[in-house]
Design a protein around this motif. Structure first.
Motif, PDB file in Angstrom:
ATOM      1  N   GLY A  13       0.885  -1.462  -0.180  1.00  0.00           N
ATOM      2  CA  GLY A  13      -0.055  -0.067   0.500  1.00  0.00           C
ATOM      3  C   GLY A  13       1.321   1.401  -0.043  1.00  0.00           C
ATOM      4  O   GLY A  13       1.848   1.210   0.670  1.00  0.00           O
ATOM      5  N   LYS A  14      -0.059   2.284  -0.494  1.00  0.00           N
ATOM      6  CA  LYS A  14       0.942   3.247  -0.857  1.00  0.00           C
ATOM      7  C   LYS A  14       0.020   4.664  -0.139  1.00  0.00           C
ATOM      8  O   LYS A  14       0.716   5.354   0.559  1.00  0.00           O
ATOM      9  CB  LYS A  14       1.345   3.609  -1.772  1.00  0.00           C
ATOM     10  N   ARG A  15      -1.126   5.024  -0.280  1.00  0.00           N
ATOM     11  CA  ARG A  15      -1.843   5.965   0.004  1.00  0.00           C
ATOM     12  C   ARG A  15      -2.763   5.856   1.648  1.00  0.00           C
ATOM     13  O   ARG A  15      -2.956   6.959   1.808  1.00  0.00           O
ATOM     14  CB  ARG A  15      -3.150   5.730  -1.200  1.00  0.00           C
ATOM     15  N   ALA A  62       0.956   7.656   4.653  1.00  0.00           N
ATOM     16  CA  ALA A  62      -0.667   7.677   4.189  1.00  0.00           C
ATOM     17  C   ALA A  62      -1.183   7.489   5.350  1.00  0.00           C
ATOM     18  O   ALA A  62      -1.048   7.553   6.060  1.00  0.00           O
ATOM     19  CB  ALA A  62      -0.764   5.724   3.844  1.00  0.00           C
ATOM     20  N   ASP A 118      -5.336   1.196  -0.174  1.00  0.00           N
ATOM     21  CA  ASP A 118      -5.631   1.887  -2.062  1.00  0.00           C
ATOM     22  C   ASP A 118      -7.118   1.745  -2.357  1.00  0.00           C
ATOM     23  O   ASP A 118      -7.687   2.155  -1.861  1.00  0.00           O
ATOM     24  CB  ASP A 118      -4.146   1.800  -2.567  1.00  0.00           C
TER      25      ASP A 118
END
Length: 167
Positions: A13-15, A62, A118
């Motif tokens: 995951g990034k966001r 995030a 995400d």
């Protein structure tokens, strides 16, 4: 086809990682039993593993939030969750809010708990006894949008962990 694993989603995951919990009981675990016996110190390994799973998301800045919709008076299991939230969730970088179920009656909510990492959605399936049955991925953009909107609407009503006092 292999089912996606939450750990893999969290690590990639990034966001955002949004988690909605709506059950008043979950499967008993050794950590729950240790808590009941007054042995909070037995959480160490689990908390270390959880922080490691969320570390990439934290590093990316995030949005990591957990929302618990609970019946009041709360169950023994929800009391356990409340007590361990600072050690497990907040220390790992999550923001946690609580929403009493009677304040959620007019909300549109999905039928199951979920993780939205995400744009990947995993419903958590549980039996009536709290036993975990598995995950149900869903890649329908309308369902993903519904879950994200449901989460945000409930989140706006919920109380931050630091201010929530369970009944």
């Amino acid at each position: 086809m292999a089912l996606p694993k939450l750990a893999d989603l969290l690590l990639s995951g990034k966001r955002r990682a949004l988690h909605l919990e709506m059950r008043d009981t979950y499967a008993r675990t050794p950590r729950f039993d240790a808590w009941k016996a007054g042995r909070m110190s037995e959480r160490g390994d689990a908390d270390t593993e959880w922080r490691a799973l969320l570390a990439p998301l934290v590093e990316h800045g995030a949005d990591i939030r957990r929302l618990r919709i609970v019946s009041e008076p709360i169950t023994e299991y929800v009391r356990y969750e409340y007590d361990v939230t600072p050690l497990a969730n907040l220390a790992a970088g999550e923001v946690v809010r609580w929403l009493p179920r009677d304040q959620a009656s007019d909300l549109r909510l999905p039928g199951n708990d979920f993780w939205l990492v995400d744009d990947a959605l995993l419903f958590n399936l549980s039996g009536g006894d709290g036993e975990w049955l598995g995950v149900q991925p869903n890649d329908d953009p309308h369902v993903i949008a519904f879950c994200a909107d449901s989460f945000e609407t409930a989140w706006a009503r919920a109380v931050d962990h630091s201010n929530y006092r369970p009944a």
